[in-house]
Design a protein around this motif. Structure first.
Motif, PDB file in Angstrom:
ATOM      1  N   LEU A 193       2.183   1.380 -10.686  1.00  0.00           N
ATOM      2  CA  LEU A 193       1.283   1.996  -9.711  1.00  0.00           C
ATOM      3  C   LEU A 193       1.967   3.160  -9.007  1.00  0.00           C
ATOM      4  O   LEU A 193       3.159   3.116  -8.723  1.00  0.00           O
ATOM      5  N   ASN A 222       1.099   4.040  -5.970  1.00  0.00           N
ATOM      6  CA  ASN A 222       1.190   3.620  -4.568  1.00  0.00           C
ATOM      7  C   ASN A 222       1.028   2.112  -4.457  1.00  0.00           C
ATOM      8  O   ASN A 222      -0.023   1.621  -4.027  1.00  0.00           O
ATOM      9  N   ARG A 250      -0.675   0.038  -1.634  1.00  0.00           N
ATOM     10  CA  ARG A 250      -2.128  -0.074  -1.442  1.00  0.00           C
ATOM     11  C   ARG A 250      -2.756  -1.067  -2.412  1.00  0.00           C
ATOM     12  O   ARG A 250      -3.974  -1.145  -2.509  1.00  0.00           O
ATOM     13  N   LYS A 278      -5.775  -3.355  -1.696  1.00  0.00           N
ATOM     14  CA  LYS A 278      -7.161  -2.866  -1.717  1.00  0.00           C
ATOM     15  C   LYS A 278      -7.857  -3.159  -3.041  1.00  0.00           C
ATOM     16  O   LYS A 278      -9.082  -3.056  -3.151  1.00  0.00           O
ATOM     17  N   ALA A 279      -7.060  -3.501  -4.066  1.00  0.00           N
ATOM     18  CA  ALA A 279      -7.641  -3.722  -5.395  1.00  0.00           C
ATOM     19  C   ALA A 279      -8.500  -4.973  -5.458  1.00  0.00           C
ATOM     20  O   ALA A 279      -9.182  -5.200  -6.452  1.00  0.00           O
ATOM     21  N   SER A 291     -11.056  -5.450  -3.608  1.00  0.00           N
ATOM     22  CA  SER A 291     -12.302  -5.163  -2.890  1.00  0.00           C
ATOM     23  C   SER A 291     -13.485  -4.821  -3.795  1.00  0.00           C
ATOM     24  O   SER A 291     -14.624  -4.959  -3.380  1.00  0.00           O
ATOM     25  N   GLN A 292     -13.263  -4.355  -5.022  1.00  0.00           N
ATOM     26  CA  GLN A 292     -14.368  -3.754  -5.788  1.00  0.00           C
ATOM     27  C   GLN A 292     -14.834  -4.621  -6.946  1.00  0.00           C
ATOM     28  O   GLN A 292     -15.167  -4.124  -8.025  1.00  0.00           O
ATOM     29  N   TRP A 293     -14.923  -5.951  -6.705  1.00  0.00           N
ATOM     30  CA  TRP A 293     -15.264  -6.867  -7.787  1.00  0.00           C
ATOM     31  C   TRP A 293     -16.664  -6.627  -8.324  1.00  0.00           C
ATOM     32  O   TRP A 293     -16.993  -7.046  -9.422  1.00  0.00           O
ATOM     33  N   SER A 305     -15.683  -3.346 -10.842  1.00  0.00           N
ATOM     34  CA  SER A 305     -14.411  -3.072 -11.525  1.00  0.00           C
ATOM     35  C   SER A 305     -13.795  -4.326 -12.139  1.00  0.00           C
ATOM     36  O   SER A 305     -13.536  -5.315 -11.439  1.00  0.00           O
ATOM     37  N   LEU A 358     -10.787  -4.548 -13.240  1.00  0.00           N
ATOM     38  CA  LEU A 358      -9.422  -4.683 -12.723  1.00  0.00           C
ATOM     39  C   LEU A 358      -9.425  -5.431 -11.393  1.00  0.00           C
ATOM     40  O   LEU A 358      -8.582  -6.289 -11.130  1.00  0.00           O
ATOM     41  N   SER A 359     -10.424  -5.131 -10.557  1.00  0.00           N
ATOM     42  CA  SER A 359     -10.553  -5.828  -9.284  1.00  0.00           C
ATOM     43  C   SER A 359     -10.874  -7.311  -9.511  1.00  0.00           C
ATOM     44  O   SER A 359     -10.271  -8.192  -8.895  1.00  0.00           O
TER      45      SER A 359
END
Lengths: 291, 251
Positions: free
Chosen positions: A58, A60, A63, A66-67, A69-71, A74, A76-77
Motif C-alpha cells: 500500500l 498509505n 489509511r 478505511k478499507a 467501509s465500502q462493502w 468493493s 477488496l472491502s
C-alpha cells in the motif's frame, strides 16, 4: 501484471490459513487442548501473516482501516471485513476447544463458512477485473477455493481428502492455464478497438508518450520471466500437486513425510501464484503496443 | 460510498479531435503544471535528471500509425486522459471510499485523504487513466480541472480544463454531453464521435472525433508531383523550346 511479492504472499498464505480454518471449523480433525492450540496457531499465523503482508504494497498503509467501509461495492472491502469476522468467530470456537474443552459446533460451522467466504472474496478481487481477461473467469474463484481446501487438508492431516483435492486442483489448474492462453483474444480487445481507429486500417504504436517506463507499464505490462512459463508450470504442478500426492500414497505416513508434502505444496503454490500475476495481461498494454 | 450514482445531472467531458491534434504535447505539460500546483498533492517526478526519468501524468499523448493495404500510412496523435466513464469500474472497486463519481456533473475524483494507495482502481481502468504517485502513495487522475471550471476567481475564458485552454490546435473541447445542444454534443454528432474500447462496458463520457479521410495519393494522376519525380519527356515542346531541346540533344 506485476507479481508483487506482498500480494503473492498474501493470497497464498491467507488462502492456506483460511483453508485450514475451514477444516478445523467442521471438526476435521476433532482436536482439543494442546493439539488444537498447535493447529489454530498455524492457521492464524498463515491467515494473519498473509493479511499483514497485503498491507506492504500500500502507498498509505496508515489509511488501511478505511478499507472496511465500502462493502456495498468493493470486493477488496468485503474481503477485509470477512477476514476479520472469520478470525473473530474462529477465535471463539478455538478458545472453547483449547481452554474449555468445549466443542461449539455451530460456531465452528459458521467460522468454516466465513473462512471459505473470505477465500471467495479474495478471488473475486481478481476475477472481477474485465481489464485482465485471464482472471475474468469463474475458474479464478474455483482455483482459489481448491488451493485453500487442498492446502488446508494437507495441513489438517486429512490425507485421503487431500489426495482427492490435489488431483482435482491439478486438473483445474491445467485447464485454467490452457483456457487462459486464448482468453485475451477471445475477449476481443485489440489495439484497433482500444484506439477506435480500426475502421481506418491496421494500427501500430509509432511513438510512445514518454521515453522511459511509467507506473502503468511497470504495474500492468509486466513481461519479465514470461519465457520461463512452461518450465514454471511443470514445476508448479509437480511440487503443488503430484509430489504431495506421491508422498501420501507411496511413503509411510508420519510427521516428516507430512511436513515434506506441505513444504512441497507451498513451494508449488508460490510458483503457480507468481504465474497467476506475471502471466496476466492487462488491456492497457494495447495502448503501448504491448501485451 | 463508492457505488456509482444512478444518473448524473450533467455529463461533463471532453471531445478530442484526432484530426486536428498535431501531437505537440502542450496539453500534457499544461496539465502537469496546473495539477501539480493545485488539487491534491503535487505530481511527483522520479529520477527527473537521471538516466530513467519517470513521473506522474494525468494526460499523455500516444502516436499511432494507421495503415491500409491500398493507402499510405496515416499518423494519428492520440491524447488520452480520464474518460469520466458513466459505469466507472475504478470507482466501484475502491475499498476505502476515496474514489467517487459526482452526481451533479459526472466528474470522477479521488479524495486523496481517504486513498490508501492499493492501486486496485488503476487495475480496473482499461485506459490507463490512473497513475499512482510514488512519492505520495496516493492515486492521481484527471479531475477535469474541477478547480478551474467552477472558479470565479479566474477570467471566464480560463474556466475550462487546462488541456483545453492550452491546445494551440483547438483539438480538445470541453462541455456537457448530457445536453444535446452543447458544443461537444453537436461536434460529436457531426463528426461521428466514438468511445474507446466500448466492449469493456465502461460507458465513457469523453468522445474521440475520428481523423478525416486524407486525399488518396497512391495514383500519380491525382495530384501534381514535384518535377524530379516525373519522367524526362520533351516531346510536346514547340517553338524556341523545341529548338533548344534539339540543340541540347546534339551536344
Amino acid at each position: 501484471m506485476h507479481p508483487a511479492p506482498s500480494v503473492i504472499i498474501f493470497t497464498a498464505l491467507s488462502g492456506l490459513g483460511f483453508g485450514l480454518m475451514g477444516w478445523l471449523g467442521v471438526g476435521l480433525p476433532a482436536v482439543s487442548g494442546w493439539s488444537a492450540f498447535a493447529l489454530f496457531f498455524v492457521a492464524y499465523g498463515l491467515a494473519v501473516g498473509g493479511l499483514v503482508a497485503s498491507t506492504f504494497h500500500l502507498g498509505n498503509p496508515k489509511r488501511a482501516i478505511k478499507a472496511f467501509s465500502q462493502w456495498r461495492s468493493s470486493w477488496l472491502s468485503r474481503e477485509g471485513i470477512l477476514a476479520i469476522v472469520s478470525l473473530l468467530v474462529m477465535a471463539v470456537y478455538a478458545i472453547g476447544l483449547i481452554f474449555l474443552n468445549q466443542r461449539w459446533q455451530i460456531v465452528g460451522w459458521a467460522g468454516a463458512v466465513l473462512s471459505l467466504g473470505t477465500v471467495f472474496t479474495t478471488s473475486m478481487i481478481y476475477a472481477q477485473m474485465k481489464t485482465v481477461p485471464r482472471w475474468n473467469t469463474p475458474l479464478t474463484p474455483a482455483l482459489f477455493f481448491l488451493y485453500a481446501l487442498a492446502g488446508g487438508a494437507l495441513l489438517a492431516g486429512q490425507t485421503s481428502a487431500a489426495v482427492l483435492l490435489l488431483i482435482v486442483l491439478s486438473i483445474v489448474q491445467v485447464v485454467a492455464w490452457t483456457l487462459g492462453e486464448e482468453s485475451f483474444s477471445r475477449a476481443g480487445h485489440t489495439i484497433e478497438t482500444a484506439t477506435g481507429l480500426g475502421n481506418l486500417g491496421r494500427v501500430r504504436l509509432l511513438e510512445s508518450p514518454h521515453s522511459s517506463p511509467n507506473y502503468l507499464l511497470k504495474e500492468m505490462v509486466y513481461v519479465v520471466g514470461r519465457k520461463h512459463v512452461d518450465k514454471l508450470r511443470v514445476i508448479a504442478i509437480f511440487l503443488m500437486g503430484l509430489v504431495p500426492v506421491a508422498i501420501i500414497v507411496l511413503l509411510p505416513n508420519n510427521q516428516f513425510m507430512a511436513a515434506a508434502a506441505v513444504i512441497s505444496h507451498i513451494i508449488g503454490l508460490f510458483a503457480s501464484r507468481w504465474l497467476f500475476f506475471a502471466q496476466a495481461e492487462h488491456v492497457v498494454g494495447l495502448y503501448y503496443g504491448k501485451r | 460510498m463508492t457505488s456509482l450514482p444512478k444518473s448524473t445531472d450533467k455529463k461533463l467531458g471532453l471531445a478530442i479531435d484526432l484530426d486536428t491534434c498535431v501531437g505537440c504535447h502542450a496539453c500534457v505539460i499544461s496539465c502537469k503544471e496546473w495539477n501539480t500546483s493545485n488539487y491534491g498533492s503535487p505530481l511527483s517526478d522520479m529520477d527527473a535528471y537521471g538516466a530513467q526519468p519517470s513521473g506522474t501524468f494525468l494526460n499523455r499523448v500516444h502516436t499511432y500509425e494507421v495503415k491500409t493495404l491500398e493507402r499510405a500510412a496515416q499518423v494519428v496523435h492520440f491524447p488520452k486522459s480520464c474518460l469520466h466513464c458513466e459505469d466507472a469500474p475504478c470507482v466501484t472497486v475502491c475499498p476505502t471510499g476515496a474514489s467517487y463519481k459526482r452526481s451533479e456533473d459526472g466528474i470522477v475524483l479521488v479524495n486523496e485523504d481517504d486513498c490508501m494507495g492499493c492501486g486496485l482502481c488503476a487495475w480496473a481502468c482499461p485506459y490507463g487513466a490512473r497513475e499512482m504517485d510514488v512519492a505520495e502513495g496516493v492515486m492521481k487522475k484527471c479531475t477535469l480541472c474541477v478547480d478551474r471550471i467552477y472558479n470565479d476567481n479566474i477570467p471566464e475564458e480560463d474556466r475550462v480544463p487546462s488541456c483545453v485552454r492550452t491546445c494551440p490546435a483547438g483539438a480538445r473541447h470541453f462541455g456537457d454531453f448530457a445536453d444535446p445542444e452543447s458544443n461537444v454534443s453537436i461536434l460529436s454528432a457531426e463528426r461521428g464521435g466514438f468511445a474507446l474500447m466500448a466492449e469493456q462496458g465502461t460507458n465513457p463520457v469523453n468522445r474521440y472525433l475520428p481523423p478525416r479521410s486524407k486525399a488518396d495519393i497512391s495514383g500519380n494522376d491525382q495530384i501534381e508531383l514535384p518535377a524530379p519525380a516525373l519522367e524526362a519527356e520533351t516531346g510536346g515542346a514547340k517553338g524556341f523550346l523545341s529548338w533548344l531541346d534539339k540543340a541540347l540533344e546534339k551536344i
